[in-house]
Design a protein around this motif. Structure first.
Motif, PDB file in Angstrom:
ATOM      1  N   THR A  20      20.825  11.790 -20.656  1.00  0.00           N
ATOM      2  CA  THR A  20      22.146  11.542 -19.567  1.00  0.00           C
ATOM      3  C   THR A  20      22.457   9.962 -20.293  1.00  0.00           C
ATOM      4  O   THR A  20      21.542   9.116 -20.055  1.00  0.00           O
ATOM      5  CB  THR A  20      21.610  11.230 -18.223  1.00  0.00           C
ATOM      6  OG1 THR A  20      21.245  12.733 -17.791  1.00  0.00           O
ATOM      7  CG2 THR A  20      22.812  10.883 -17.416  1.00  0.00           C
TER       8      THR A  20
ATOM      9  N   GLU B 280      28.265  11.306 -21.010  1.00  0.00           N
ATOM     10  CA  GLU B 280      28.245  12.156 -19.922  1.00  0.00           C
ATOM     11  C   GLU B 280      29.382  11.383 -19.103  1.00  0.00           C
ATOM     12  O   GLU B 280      30.209  12.092 -18.410  1.00  0.00           O
ATOM     13  CB  GLU B 280      27.101  12.204 -18.922  1.00  0.00           C
ATOM     14  CG  GLU B 280      27.179  13.000 -17.662  1.00  0.00           C
ATOM     15  CD  GLU B 280      26.008  13.269 -16.934  1.00  0.00           C
ATOM     16  OE1 GLU B 280      25.761  13.128 -15.909  1.00  0.00           O
ATOM     17  OE2 GLU B 280      25.031  13.901 -17.643  1.00  0.00           O
ATOM     18  N   ARG B 281      29.349  10.155 -18.839  1.00  0.00           N
ATOM     19  CA  ARG B 281      30.596   9.311 -18.041  1.00  0.00           C
ATOM     20  C   ARG B 281      30.925   7.955 -18.735  1.00  0.00           C
ATOM     21  O   ARG B 281      30.047   7.320 -19.124  1.00  0.00           O
ATOM     22  CB  ARG B 281      30.006   9.258 -16.688  1.00  0.00           C
ATOM     23  CG  ARG B 281      31.052   8.535 -15.873  1.00  0.00           C
ATOM     24  CD  ARG B 281      30.898   8.612 -14.145  1.00  0.00           C
ATOM     25  NE  ARG B 281      31.963   8.339 -13.526  1.00  0.00           N
ATOM     26  CZ  ARG B 281      32.033   8.169 -12.106  1.00  0.00           C
ATOM     27  NH1 ARG B 281      31.213   8.700 -11.502  1.00  0.00           N
ATOM     28  NH2 ARG B 281      33.085   7.633 -11.490  1.00  0.00           N
TER      29      ARG B 281
END
Length: 219
Positions: free
Chosen positions: A98, A118-119
């Protein structure tokens, strides 16, 4: 690693990265903070489990520091595009599943997205939007975007609605859903339309941005 809730690595300890790292540590997580500036690292040494002076572009150094064992990592060198991209690639190589990363432009955002981040975060833009929203409408105390145009808004009840019931707000007209009412530190829940509102209660509403704007404009 110590038995803590989770393990995180923060690469880049500027204002944004240092804040995230400090808060993660405060939540009793194991946190590794990494930066190339010894003064910055020394300032964080007593706040994190590890504060290391490393070149984030060095895959071997990150692996040796145990970053690959972390649950998640944040790449926060937004203004150094090369370091940001190489750090992200290294995190992928050493097995961090992540990855969150800070971007400072649309191009930077696209690159990070294609690398599998992921972000991607735009702190200045996100905070700027939030401040503008609250300045534009003083009744809005906070809001969270849920994606696909939906928001949760924390709305303060004005003097004019003191004594009114939740049903009197006619939320269905605006296609909004009430998630609850906060009175001080007490959560009143959604006990039905008969809930009597008091001045300074906070109403938690879910809906589309346009519908929320129409409702707040009607108050």
């Amino acid at each position: 690693m110590a038995e803590k809730k989770g393990s995180f690595a923060v690469l880049g300890l500027g204002n944004f990265g240092a804040t995230v790292a400090t808060e993660l540590a405060r939540f009793e997580n194991y946190v590794i903070g990494i930066d190339g500036d010894d003064k910055v690292v020394n300032a964080m040494a007593d706040k994190l489990d590890q504060a290391l002076i490393l070149d984030v572009r060095d895959e071997a150094a990150l692996r040796e520091a145990g970053v690959g064992e972390c649950d998640a990592a944040l790449v926060s060198m937004g203004h150094d595009l090369e370091a940001s991209v190489l750090a992200t690639m290294n995190l992928k190589v050493i097995g961090v599943e992540t990855i969150w990363a800070k971007a400072t432009s649309k191009t930077h955002h696209r690159i990070l997205s294609r690398l599998g981040v992921e972000r991607v975060i735009h702190p200045e833009v996100d905070v700027g939007n939030q401040v503008a929203q609250m300045m534009n409408n003083p009744l809005v105390r906070d809001f969270v975007t849920l994606g696909n145009g939906f928001y949760v808004v924390n709305l303060i009840i004005p003097d004019a609605l003191n004594g009114e019931s939740l049903g009197d707000l006619n939320l269905s007209k605006f296609d909004l859903r009430c998630l609850g009412v906060m009175r001080g530190t007490d959560y009143l829940g959604t006990e039905g339309d008969n809930t009597t509102l008091e001045c300074d209660d906070r109403l938690l509403l879910l809906g589309l941005r346009a519908d929320l704007r129409a409702f707040t404009s009607s108050l």
